[in-house]
Design a protein around this motif. Structure first.
Motif, short mmCIF file in Angstrom:
data_model
loop_
_atom_site.label_atom_id
_atom_site.label_comp_id
_atom_site.label_asym_id
_atom_site.label_seq_id
_atom_site.Cartn_x
_atom_site.Cartn_y
_atom_site.Cartn_z
N PHE A 1 1.86 4.54 10.54
CA PHE A 1 2.67 3.72 9.52
C PHE A 1 2.66 2.27 9.65
O PHE A 1 2.86 1.69 8.85
CB PHE A 1 3.89 4.57 8.82
N ASN A 2 2.79 2.03 11.07
CA ASN A 2 3.12 0.64 11.47
C ASN A 2 1.82 -0.08 11.39
O ASN A 2 1.90 -1.67 11.51
CB ASN A 2 3.58 0.75 13.03
N VAL B 1 -0.84 -1.62 8.87
CA VAL B 1 -0.87 -1.64 7.58
C VAL B 1 -2.54 -1.43 7.03
O VAL B 1 -2.56 -0.75 5.67
CB VAL B 1 -0.55 -3.30 7.14
N SER C 1 -3.04 2.28 7.10
CA SER C 1 -2.25 3.11 5.84
C SER C 1 -2.56 2.58 4.65
O SER C 1 -2.77 3.67 3.73
CB SER C 1 -0.67 2.42 6.11
N ASN C 2 -3.13 1.51 4.42
CA ASN C 2 -3.69 1.13 3.12
C ASN C 2 -5.11 2.00 2.81
O ASN C 2 -5.36 2.32 1.52
CB ASN C 2 -4.03 -0.40 2.91
N VAL D 1 2.97 8.09 2.28
CA VAL D 1 2.39 7.15 3.18
C VAL D 1 3.33 5.90 2.68
O VAL D 1 3.76 4.98 3.87
CB VAL D 1 1.05 7.10 3.28
N ASN E 1 6.75 5.54 4.28
CA ASN E 1 6.85 5.63 5.41
C ASN E 1 6.51 4.30 6.03
O ASN E 1 6.81 4.06 7.39
CB ASN E 1 6.37 6.82 6.14
N MET E 2 5.65 3.53 5.29
CA MET E 2 5.20 2.22 5.87
C MET E 2 6.44 1.14 6.17
O MET E 2 7.37 0.96 5.38
CB MET E 2 4.20 1.27 4.99
N THR E 3 6.56 0.53 7.49
CA THR E 3 7.42 -0.30 7.83
C THR E 3 7.05 -1.66 7.17
O THR E 3 7.94 -2.49 7.23
CB THR E 3 7.37 -0.35 9.39
N LYS F 1 4.65 -3.70 4.54
CA LYS F 1 3.80 -3.57 3.20
C LYS F 1 3.08 -4.74 2.71
O LYS F 1 4.02 -5.85 2.50
CB LYS F 1 4.47 -2.81 1.99
N THR G 1 -1.14 -3.16 -0.50
CA THR G 1 -0.28 -1.94 -0.57
C THR G 1 0.15 -1.60 -1.92
O THR G 1 0.15 -0.64 -2.51
CB THR G 1 0.71 -1.76 0.54
#
Length: 642
Positions: free
Chosen positions: A45-46, A48, A51-52, A70, A73-75, A77, A81
């Motif tokens: 999740f750190n 980007v 996660s995207n 997801v 939980n992303m730190t 964005k 995103t």
């Protein structure tokens, strides 16, 4: 016409379809989601970018809950995103408020963000609200302009689309494609052609749109030229050409192109098969249709509703009602088109009671009939002789279902009443129509007048038909036939002179039969078929046997001013009799003989075929322009009501 081997060697390389189940797109709080599997650790999740990609994959599968998990939980964005989540919500109509709330939270919205909102306005509120939003958008790119152009084009506002198109700073292939497609859809082929050739950049979509336009307006050669010039073709392009051929009465070319498409490795979809099976129906090429059916069974389309419905229609139109019925039962998810196809199939074969039973079953299944359904219902009543019931359904269609009567419905009702001899009621119905009668309406009335020998009303119908369509051969020919049946040859001669003076040419009647994947065509008094000697010999033998059984040639249908002996010979050489005699010589015992005709079967042939079916002990199926006749053991499925 030769079709043998056209599909026999088709080799499909269809890969297995990966069908994913889609969960409902939730519109509630972003916190109301299913926990992600433990394999997704916090370090992911750190990242980007990772996660995207994960969010995009979930959205592609329709799993909005996992995408939101997801996202939450992303730190960190990015705008990408936010845009992904925004697009996920925007897919579902009715989510506008949720989409707007998400958009308002985006720290730095970009042109993509605004374009998603623009599309959301268009899909939820229509072009005018979308235009108002477009005008206040702080950032616009080519996609923004394309959205508006496509929106205008889709509802036929090509004037507004053109103004947007001319005003946009930079155009791309999407812009040109939208304009060409829009002009084609609204019937302005000249503007579509002008736009196509003015395009500075063209994509395969632009080319395909122009091909579709040419085919729509019958300019087949122009479509072929573009198709041959294309360096890249998509399945949509192939489908456009195949469907165009079929729609323009060139089904054989469409089937040949389908074979070529398969040889290139292209994988057909339900749209491809719908066109191909319609082509088989138009050619009455049952064996070819069976081979396409085998192709469907070996592909992922075997459970597709559209493909299944196309097969039902093909078998019905090729005279195999039992196979059509079996396939209909096997369709797991029947839609309205499926029900309509089967009801229509029963109607065309004269199985009126079964058609109406299926109509009731459709309603009990919760399916609401449309105007096409009622055309099939009226046909069922017509061919079964259920006149009063047909009138009741006509009233119920308007009163209970709110469906406005169309010309097709009125034509069915005029035929229904006229065939029963209720000609004055049929005429009154025409006069009560809320719109100008279509020429076919008077053609239908004229046909009924011929059956019931009502000369005065026939002249009225013919006069109105020719006033609406002076080039119609039907009006001249039907009236001439009525005069001929009454031996009023001077009137027949006058009508024929009038046809010549007005350059009206009657389409010749012909019948055809498929033997071992080869279609054999016959015309009345045919002189071209290579096996005419044996065909005439068979007919002469049949004529003797029929007369011994009680058959008397109906000279009313020998529409020529000649001696009776020659009239009998002309009747014996009618195209459907020639085709049936050939079928008796070539089709194995136990296999039905299927003959197709481009006009209505004549009354004398109908009587003769009943005798032939009894004498030869054969089932004979004849399809004319209005219905199927199943002859067996001296009787016809129409019970002589046709």
């Amino acid at each position: 016409m030769y079709y043998s081997g056209l599909v026999r060697n088709f080799v499909l390389t269809l890969s297995k379809c990966h069908v994913s189940s889609s969960s409902g797109l939730g519109c509630g709080s972003a916190m109301s989601v299913t926990p992600l599997p433990s394999r997704f650790n916090q370090s992911m999740f750190n990242n980007v970018v990772a996660s995207n990609k994960l969010i995009a994959n979930f959205l592609r599968l329709g799993d909005m809950d996992s995408a939101l998990q997801v996202f939450n939980n992303m730190t960190v964005k990015s705008t990408v995103t936010w845009n992904s989540i925004l697009a996920g919500y925007a897919k579902n109509l009715g989510n506008f408020e949720v989409v707007r709330q998400v958009f308002d939270k985006i720290p730095e919205p970009n042109s993509v963000s605004y374009n998603i909102m623009l599309a959301c306005y268009l899909n939820n509120f229509g072009i005018h609200r979308a235009r108002a939003y477009f005008d206040v958008m702080p950032v616009k790119d080519t996609a923004s302009w394309n959205t508006m152009i496509s929106g205008y084009a889709q509802i036929g506002l090509m004037g507004e689309a053109r103004m947007m198109f001319l005003a946009m700073p930079e155009k791309n292939t999407v812009s040109w494609s939208a304009m060409v497609s829009g002009y084609v859809a609204c019937g302005d082929l000249d503007s579509a052609v002008e736009c196509f050739y003015a395009a500075t950049v063209k994509s395969v979509i632009t080319w395909t749109a122009m091909i579709t336009g040419y085919m729509k307006f019958g300019r087949v050669e122009s479509a072929e030229k573009l198709f041959q010039e294309m360096s890249q073709k998509t399945l949509v392009t192939w489908n456009a050409m195949i469907a165009g051929y079929v729609d323009n009465s060139r089904a054989e070319d469409g089937l040949k192109l389908f074979k070529t498409m398969l040889e290139t490795g292209a994988k057909p979809n339900a749209v491809s098969l719908t066109s191909v099976l319609l082509g088989c129906s138009n050619l009455s090429a049952l064996q070819l249709g069976r081979q396409v059916h085998q192709l469907v069974c070996k592909s992922p389309l075997s459970s597709d509703t559209t493909a299944g419905t196309s097969l039902v229609s093909m078998y019905s139109k090729c005279g195999e009602l039992k196979d059509a019925s079996k396939l209909f039962v096997q369709i797991q998810r029947k839609d309205l088109v499926s029900w309509n196809a089967m009801i229509s199939g029963y109607a065309q074969h004269g199985a009126g009671e079964k058609a109406l039973e299926l109509f009731d079953a459709m309603k009990n299944d919760g399916m609401k009939p449309d105007w096409i359904t009622f055309v099939a219902v009226f046909l069922a009543c017509n061919h079964a002789g259920f006149v009063d019931l047909g009138v009741q359904y006509f009233d119920a269609m308007i009163r209970d279902y709110g469906i406005e009567a169309r010309p097709e419905h009125y034509a069915c009702m005029v035929d229904l009443l006229g065939r029963r001899g209720r000609l004055s009621e049929a005429t009154d119905l025409i006069k009560s129509m809320p719109f100008k009668p279509h020429p076919a309406i008077f053609g239908t009335l004229l046909g009924a007048c011929r059956i019931h020998k009502n000369l005065d009303l026939a002249e009225f119908a013919a006069k109105n038909l020719l006033a609406l369509d002076p080039s119609s051969a039907t009006g001249y020919v039907q009236l001439a036939n009525i005069y001929a049946a009454q031996n009023r040859w001077e009137h027949v001669a006058r009508i024929r002179r009038s046809m010549k003076d007005n350059n009206v040419v009657k389409a010749p009647g012909y019948s055809w039969i498929e033997i071992k994947s080869v279609v054999h065509e016959f015309r009345s008094s045919d002189r071209l078929h290579p096996e005419l000697v044996s065909i005439h010999k068979k007919l002469n033998e049949l004529e003797k046997k029929m007369k011994m059984a009680g058959y008397i040639p109906d000279l009313e249908f020998a529409l020529h001013d000649v001696e009776e002996e020659l009239k009998e010979q002309l009747l014996l050489w009618h195209s459907e009799k020639l085709a049936i005699a050939f079928g008796l010589l070539k089709v194995p015992l136990g296999v039905p003989i299927r003959v197709f005709k481009n006009l209505r079967v004549c009354g004398d042939c109908h009587t003769a075929i009943k005798y032939i079916s009894a004498i030869e002990g054969r089932e004979i199926i004849v399809r004319d322009t209005t219905r199927f006749h199943h002859f067996k053991d001296g009787s016809c499925s129409c019970s002589d009501y046709w």
